[in-house]
Design a protein around this motif. Structure first.
Motif, PDB file in Angstrom:
ATOM      1  N   MET A   1       0.855  -1.193   0.000  1.00 26.72           N
ATOM      2  CA  MET A   1       0.000   0.000   0.000  1.00 26.72           C
ATOM      3  C   MET A   1       0.892   1.243   0.000  1.00 26.72           C
ATOM      4  SD  MET A   1      -2.956  -1.107   2.749  1.00 26.72           S
ATOM      5  CE  MET A   1      -4.032   0.317   2.497  1.00 26.72           C
ATOM      6  N   VAL A   2       0.491   2.262  -0.767  1.00 29.20           N
ATOM      7  CA  VAL A   2       1.293   3.477  -0.933  1.00 29.20           C
ATOM      8  C   VAL A   2       0.411   4.710  -0.759  1.00 29.20           C
ATOM      9  CG1 VAL A   2       2.707   4.824  -2.555  1.00 29.20           C
ATOM     10  CG2 VAL A   2       2.842   2.332  -2.580  1.00 29.20           C
ATOM     11  N   ALA A   3       0.958   5.729  -0.113  1.00 30.99           N
ATOM     12  CA  ALA A   3       0.299   7.033  -0.029  1.00 30.99           C
ATOM     13  C   ALA A   3       1.343   8.119  -0.259  1.00 30.99           C
ATOM     14  CB  ALA A   3      -0.381   7.225   1.315  1.00 30.99           C
ATOM     15  N   GLU A   4       0.913   9.216  -0.860  1.00 32.64           N
ATOM     16  CA  GLU A   4       1.808  10.338  -1.142  1.00 32.64           C
ATOM     17  C   GLU A   4       1.157  11.652  -0.759  1.00 32.64           C
ATOM     18  OE1 GLU A   4       4.158   8.743  -5.102  1.00 32.64           O
ATOM     19  OE2 GLU A   4       2.627  10.288  -5.344  1.00 32.64           O
ATOM     20  N   LYS A   5       2.010  12.630  -0.493  1.00 30.06           N
ATOM     21  CA  LYS A   5       1.545  13.990  -0.220  1.00 30.06           C
ATOM     22  C   LYS A   5       2.595  14.956  -0.752  1.00 30.06           C
ATOM     23  CE  LYS A   5       0.140  17.021   3.585  1.00 30.06           C
ATOM     24  NZ  LYS A   5      -1.274  17.177   3.302  1.00 30.06           N
TER      25      LYS A   5
ATOM     26  N   PHE B   1       7.255  15.959   6.440  1.00 32.83           N
ATOM     27  CA  PHE B   1       6.178  15.764   5.466  1.00 32.83           C
ATOM     28  C   PHE B   1       5.791  14.291   5.401  1.00 32.83           C
ATOM     29  CE2 PHE B   1       8.350  19.496   3.101  1.00 32.83           C
ATOM     30  CZ  PHE B   1       7.862  20.404   4.024  1.00 32.83           C
ATOM     31  N   GLY B   2       6.766  13.391   5.612  1.00 29.24           N
ATOM     32  CA  GLY B   2       6.453  11.966   5.716  1.00 29.24           C
ATOM     33  C   GLY B   2       5.619  11.674   6.948  1.00 29.24           C
ATOM     34  N   SER B   3       5.923  12.366   8.044  1.00 29.40           N
ATOM     35  CA  SER B   3       5.129  12.216   9.260  1.00 29.40           C
ATOM     36  C   SER B   3       3.684  12.624   9.010  1.00 29.40           C
ATOM     37  CB  SER B   3       5.737  13.069  10.377  1.00 29.40           C
ATOM     38  OG  SER B   3       4.953  13.021  11.533  1.00 29.40           O
ATOM     39  N   ALA B   4       3.483  13.642   8.177  1.00 30.45           N
ATOM     40  CA  ALA B   4       2.116  14.071   7.843  1.00 30.45           C
ATOM     41  C   ALA B   4       1.361  12.964   7.124  1.00 30.45           C
ATOM     42  CB  ALA B   4       2.151  15.337   6.992  1.00 30.45           C
ATOM     43  N   VAL B   5       2.047  12.248   6.235  1.00 25.28           N
ATOM     44  CA  VAL B   5       1.394  11.132   5.530  1.00 25.28           C
ATOM     45  C   VAL B   5       1.039  10.040   6.530  1.00 25.28           C
ATOM     46  CG1 VAL B   5       1.635   9.355   3.749  1.00 25.28           C
ATOM     47  CG2 VAL B   5       2.595  11.640   3.362  1.00 25.28           C
ATOM     48  N   VAL B   6       1.988   9.678   7.389  1.00 27.01           N
ATOM     49  CA  VAL B   6       1.764   8.616   8.370  1.00 27.01           C
ATOM     50  C   VAL B   6       0.609   8.973   9.308  1.00 27.01           C
ATOM     51  CG1 VAL B   6       2.782   7.394  10.353  1.00 27.01           C
ATOM     52  CG2 VAL B   6       4.127   7.746   8.259  1.00 27.01           C
ATOM     53  N   GLY B   7       0.535  10.209   9.745  1.00 25.47           N
ATOM     54  CA  GLY B   7      -0.470  10.612  10.722  1.00 25.47           C
ATOM     55  C   GLY B   7      -1.841  10.928  10.154  1.00 25.47           C
ATOM     56  N   THR B   8      -1.913  11.214   8.824  1.00 21.95           N
ATOM     57  CA  THR B   8      -3.204  11.642   8.280  1.00 21.95           C
ATOM     58  C   THR B   8      -3.714  10.801   7.118  1.00 21.95           C
ATOM     59  OG1 THR B   8      -2.229  13.230   6.707  1.00 21.95           O
ATOM     60  CG2 THR B   8      -2.717  14.051   8.929  1.00 21.95           C
ATOM     61  N   ILE B   9      -2.837   9.976   6.515  1.00 23.80           N
ATOM     62  CA  ILE B   9      -3.286   9.198   5.353  1.00 23.80           C
ATOM     63  C   ILE B   9      -3.041   7.702   5.561  1.00 23.80           C
ATOM     64  CG2 ILE B   9      -3.102   8.851   2.855  1.00 23.80           C
ATOM     65  CD1 ILE B   9      -2.037  11.741   2.634  1.00 23.80           C
ATOM     66  N   LEU B  10      -1.776   7.299   5.681  1.00 22.00           N
ATOM     67  CA  LEU B  10      -1.435   5.873   5.740  1.00 22.00           C
ATOM     68  C   LEU B  10      -0.355   5.635   6.778  1.00 22.00           C
ATOM     69  CD1 LEU B  10      -1.916   3.089   4.301  1.00 22.00           C
ATOM     70  CD2 LEU B  10       0.071   3.620   2.900  1.00 22.00           C
ATOM     71  N   PRO B  11      -0.667   5.007   7.894  1.00 24.98           N
ATOM     72  CA  PRO B  11      -1.932   4.432   8.299  1.00 24.98           C
ATOM     73  C   PRO B  11      -2.988   5.460   8.706  1.00 24.98           C
ATOM     74  CG  PRO B  11      -0.111   3.325   9.404  1.00 24.98           C
ATOM     75  CD  PRO B  11       0.447   4.541   8.731  1.00 24.98           C
ATOM     76  N   GLY B  12      -2.576   6.652   9.127  1.00 22.28           N
ATOM     77  CA  GLY B  12      -3.541   7.688   9.477  1.00 22.28           C
ATOM     78  C   GLY B  12      -3.779   7.807  10.969  1.00 22.28           C
TER      79      GLY B  12
ATOM     80  N   ARG C   1      15.308  23.202  -1.423  1.00 22.67           N
ATOM     81  CA  ARG C   1      15.350  24.663  -1.410  1.00 22.67           C
ATOM     82  C   ARG C   1      13.953  25.260  -1.416  1.00 22.67           C
ATOM     83  NH1 ARG C   1      20.605  25.867  -2.289  1.00 22.67           N
ATOM     84  NH2 ARG C   1      21.849  24.239  -3.298  1.00 22.67           N
ATOM     85  N   ILE C   2      13.876  26.536  -1.068  1.00 25.12           N
ATOM     86  CA  ILE C   2      12.612  27.256  -1.116  1.00 25.12           C
ATOM     87  C   ILE C   2      12.048  27.149  -2.534  1.00 25.12           C
ATOM     88  CG2 ILE C   2      11.539  29.541  -0.953  1.00 25.12           C
ATOM     89  CD1 ILE C   2      13.658  30.173   1.227  1.00 25.12           C
ATOM     90  N   GLY C   3      10.780  26.814  -2.620  1.00 18.87           N
ATOM     91  CA  GLY C   3      10.102  26.651  -3.903  1.00 18.87           C
ATOM     92  C   GLY C   3      10.019  25.213  -4.375  1.00 18.87           C
ATOM     93  N   ASP C   4      10.860  24.324  -3.821  1.00 13.34           N
ATOM     94  CA  ASP C   4      10.787  22.909  -4.196  1.00 13.34           C
ATOM     95  C   ASP C   4       9.489  22.301  -3.686  1.00 13.34           C
ATOM     96  OD1 ASP C   4      13.282  22.913  -5.427  1.00 13.34           O
ATOM     97  OD2 ASP C   4      14.321  21.906  -3.758  1.00 13.34           O
ATOM     98  N   VAL C   5       8.950  21.377  -4.463  1.00  7.64           N
ATOM     99  CA  VAL C   5       7.804  20.585  -4.022  1.00  7.64           C
ATOM    100  C   VAL C   5       8.331  19.210  -3.639  1.00  7.64           C
ATOM    101  CG1 VAL C   5       5.583  19.570  -4.652  1.00  7.64           C
ATOM    102  CG2 VAL C   5       6.201  21.852  -5.498  1.00  7.64           C
ATOM    103  N   VAL C   6       8.225  18.895  -2.368  1.00  3.49           N
ATOM    104  CA  VAL C   6       8.651  17.583  -1.871  1.00  3.49           C
ATOM    105  C   VAL C   6       7.434  16.667  -1.897  1.00  3.49           C
ATOM    106  CG1 VAL C   6       9.521  16.282   0.115  1.00  3.49           C
ATOM    107  CG2 VAL C   6      10.451  18.560  -0.401  1.00  3.49           C
ATOM    108  N   VAL C   7       7.586  15.523  -2.558  1.00  3.13           N
ATOM    109  CA  VAL C   7       6.541  14.506  -2.527  1.00  3.13           C
ATOM    110  C   VAL C   7       6.970  13.444  -1.526  1.00  3.13           C
ATOM    111  CG1 VAL C   7       5.263  12.758  -3.829  1.00  3.13           C
ATOM    112  CG2 VAL C   7       5.845  14.950  -4.910  1.00  3.13           C
ATOM    113  N   ALA C   8       6.267  13.402  -0.399  1.00  2.86           N
ATOM    114  CA  ALA C   8       6.523  12.389   0.621  1.00  2.86           C
ATOM    115  C   ALA C   8       5.756  11.136   0.229  1.00  2.86           C
ATOM    116  CB  ALA C   8       6.074  12.895   1.983  1.00  2.86           C
ATOM    117  N   ARG C   9       6.459  10.015   0.137  1.00  2.00           N
ATOM    118  CA  ARG C   9       5.846   8.744  -0.275  1.00  2.00           C
ATOM    119  C   ARG C   9       6.082   7.718   0.824  1.00  2.00           C
ATOM    120  NH1 ARG C   9       5.804   4.683  -5.295  1.00  2.00           N
ATOM    121  NH2 ARG C   9       4.576   6.319  -6.236  1.00  2.00           N
ATOM    122  N   ILE C  10       4.994   7.113   1.282  1.00  2.00           N
ATOM    123  CA  ILE C  10       5.045   6.090   2.328  1.00  2.00           C
ATOM    124  C   ILE C  10       4.503   4.791   1.737  1.00  2.00           C
ATOM    125  CG2 ILE C  10       4.169   5.404   4.602  1.00  2.00           C
ATOM    126  CD1 ILE C  10       6.077   7.851   4.665  1.00  2.00           C
ATOM    127  N   THR C  11       5.264   3.708   1.908  1.00  3.62           N
ATOM    128  CA  THR C  11       4.871   2.394   1.400  1.00  3.62           C
ATOM    129  C   THR C  11       4.892   1.394   2.549  1.00  3.62           C
ATOM    130  OG1 THR C  11       5.933   2.904  -0.724  1.00  3.62           O
ATOM    131  CG2 THR C  11       5.409   0.591  -0.296  1.00  3.62           C
TER     132      THR C  11
END
Length: 155
Positions: free
Chosen positions: A24-28, A75-86, A103-113
């Protein structure tokens, strides 16, 4: 290459142990902003000038300001706490390796599997990754405790 199904938050707010399975995978996606860096510095009391002062940071190997590594990791903690497992998931441990600056302006995609589910201990091992574009900026592994059942609703 197989297509990955990205899971959203469970309707209840959190997955229970029986609903989790390996793969199972979730991203933010989260944009790194000046405000986020300032707020993180204030919350963590980490005012290292490589994060806060462009003049100082421009003289470092990074040639400019970079975000706190743990800001990106949060940002990974946000995925763990709000999406998967939640909701209800409790961090027990986390390893991290940082590979590239953010850097400022970068979009970080946190992916939890979900990497492993231990039915006996109600613990789940999660592969944690952060990307900016195609670049892996950090990775590691988290172990979280997950509820076995949902609490009954109160009237």
């Amino acid at each position: 290459m197989t297509e990955t199904h990205i899971h959203g938050p469970h309707p209840s707010g959190g997955y229970i142990l029986d609903e989790l399975s390996v793969g199972m995978v979730a991203e933010k996606p989260v944009t790194v902003t000046e405000g986020r860096i300032e707020a993180f510095a204030e919350a963590s009391d980490d005012f290292n000038p490589v994060h806060m002062d462009e003049a100082f940071a421009s003289k470092t190997a990074y040639r400019g300001r970079i975000a706190h590594g743990l800001l990106s990791a949060s940002f990974g903690s946000a995925v763990v706490g709000t999406i998967l497992p939640g909701a209800g998931a409790i961090y027990l441990s986390q390893t991290l390796a940082f590979h590239r600056p953010v850097r400022i302006g970068d979009v970080v995609v946190a992916r939890i599997t979900v990497a492993a589910v231990d039915e006996v201990s109600a613990r789940v091992t999660l592969r944690c990754e952060g990307y900016v574009g195609e670049d892996l900026i950090m990775d590691g592994e988290a172990i979280v405790r997950v509820p076995r059942r949902r609490r009954p609703a109160r009237d």
